[in-house]
Design a protein around this motif. Structure first.
Motif, PDB file in Angstrom:
ATOM      1  N   GLY A 141       0.828  -1.192   0.000  1.00 36.32           N
ATOM      2  CA  GLY A 141       0.000   0.000   0.000  1.00 36.32           C
ATOM      3  C   GLY A 141       0.865   1.246   0.000  1.00 36.32           C
ATOM      4  O   GLY A 141       2.096   1.168  -0.075  1.00 36.32           O
ATOM      5  N   ASP A 163       1.794   3.122   2.294  1.00 33.87           N
ATOM      6  CA  ASP A 163       2.726   3.202   3.418  1.00 33.87           C
ATOM      7  C   ASP A 163       3.717   2.038   3.430  1.00 33.87           C
ATOM      8  O   ASP A 163       4.361   1.774   4.442  1.00 33.87           O
ATOM      9  N   ILE A 189      -0.374  -5.604   1.567  1.00 32.59           N
ATOM     10  CA  ILE A 189      -1.833  -5.621   1.503  1.00 32.59           C
ATOM     11  C   ILE A 189      -2.376  -6.815   0.725  1.00 32.59           C
ATOM     12  O   ILE A 189      -3.573  -7.059   0.731  1.00 32.59           O
ATOM     13  N   LYS A 216       3.638  -1.725  -5.814  1.00 31.65           N
ATOM     14  CA  LYS A 216       3.029  -0.745  -4.926  1.00 31.65           C
ATOM     15  C   LYS A 216       1.803  -0.153  -5.608  1.00 31.65           C
ATOM     16  O   LYS A 216       1.814   0.116  -6.807  1.00 31.65           O
ATOM     17  N   SER A 231      -1.735   2.692  -4.814  1.00 33.80           N
ATOM     18  CA  SER A 231      -2.073   3.872  -4.016  1.00 33.80           C
ATOM     19  C   SER A 231      -3.219   3.615  -3.034  1.00 33.80           C
ATOM     20  O   SER A 231      -3.590   4.492  -2.285  1.00 33.80           O
ATOM     21  N   TRP A 232      -3.773   2.391  -3.027  1.00 32.91           N
ATOM     22  CA  TRP A 232      -4.890   2.068  -2.139  1.00 32.91           C
ATOM     23  C   TRP A 232      -4.407   1.366  -0.881  1.00 32.91           C
ATOM     24  O   TRP A 232      -3.417   0.638  -0.896  1.00 32.91           O
ATOM     25  N   THR A 233      -5.155   1.537   0.188  1.00 31.92           N
ATOM     26  CA  THR A 233      -4.865   0.827   1.431  1.00 31.92           C
ATOM     27  C   THR A 233      -5.547  -0.542   1.382  1.00 31.92           C
ATOM     28  O   THR A 233      -6.369  -0.813   0.500  1.00 31.92           O
ATOM     29  N   LYS A 234      -5.226  -1.383   2.339  1.00 31.40           N
ATOM     30  CA  LYS A 234      -5.836  -2.709   2.425  1.00 31.40           C
ATOM     31  C   LYS A 234      -7.357  -2.590   2.590  1.00 31.40           C
ATOM     32  O   LYS A 234      -8.118  -3.312   1.937  1.00 31.40           O
ATOM     33  N   ASP A 235      -7.803  -1.671   3.426  1.00 34.02           N
ATOM     34  CA  ASP A 235      -9.251  -1.493   3.636  1.00 34.02           C
ATOM     35  C   ASP A 235      -9.951  -1.035   2.367  1.00 34.02           C
ATOM     36  O   ASP A 235     -11.067  -1.474   2.071  1.00 34.02           O
ATOM     37  N   GLN A 236      -9.317  -0.148   1.606  1.00 35.24           N
ATOM     38  CA  GLN A 236      -9.921   0.305   0.351  1.00 35.24           C
ATOM     39  C   GLN A 236     -10.043  -0.855  -0.633  1.00 35.24           C
ATOM     40  O   GLN A 236     -11.051  -0.979  -1.338  1.00 35.24           O
TER      41      GLN A 236
END
Length: 164
Positions: free
Chosen positions: A53, A55, A59, A126, A128-133
């Motif tokens: 992700g 950071d 993910i 990599k 640009s989204w997080t795991k939750d997204q």
């Protein structure tokens, strides 16, 4: 007699090797790739690649590849969430959304395989989204013959039931 036999065998061997050398080279050799370069990847190494992700947190992993009949890669199917494959969902992500980063970036590989930081063909991807997204992204559905007709029948049945 022995000398004549040896000369005949040598000439025959030369003729056969020349014919074999010509037969080994395909007529349309422009369609073959001789080797992998440092800016190319092979899917056998790509499958299971860590997806990071923004950071650099792990993910998901690459589970599959989606490509069209012309051979163009449309996207990668990434397994997100879950534990040891249980509860994991597949999300198909367009190739343009990935940024390759060195394999030494982010958390260690979940597959447990050792990676060499000096090998440019070993990368992580990599996004640009997080795991939750990505957990909230649409679940990728593999094509199944007749799945659409079964869905239509179910919808028709639901409409018929709601009328009653």
């Amino acid at each position: 007699m022995f000398k004549t036999l040896m000369i005949s065998a040598a000439i025959s061997a030369l003729m056969v090797s020349g014919a074999l050398a010509q037969a080994d080279k395909p007529a349309d050799s422009g369609k073959f790739i001789a080797s992998q370069s440092t800016d190319q990847w092979v899917f056998s190494k790509f499958k299971g690649t860590d997806v990071l992700g923004p950071d650099n947190a792990h993910i998901g992993n690459v589970n599959d590849m989606l490509f069209d009949k012309q051979g163009k890669i449309l996207g990668l199917i990434v397994g997100v969430g879950g534990f040891l494959g249980i509860g994991e969902k597949n999300v198909a992500i367009d190739m343009s959304a990935f940024q390759p980063v060195p394999a030494s970036t982010g958390s260690s590989s979940s597959s447990g395989t050792a990676t060499r930081s000096d090998d440019p063909t070993m990368v992580k991807l990599k996004v640009s989204w997080t795991k939750d997204q990505l957990k909230n992204a649409p679940d990728f559905q593999y094509y199944r013959q007749g799945a659409n007709s079964a869905a239509r029948v179910a919808l028709t049945t639901e409409k018929d039931i709601s009328v009653w």
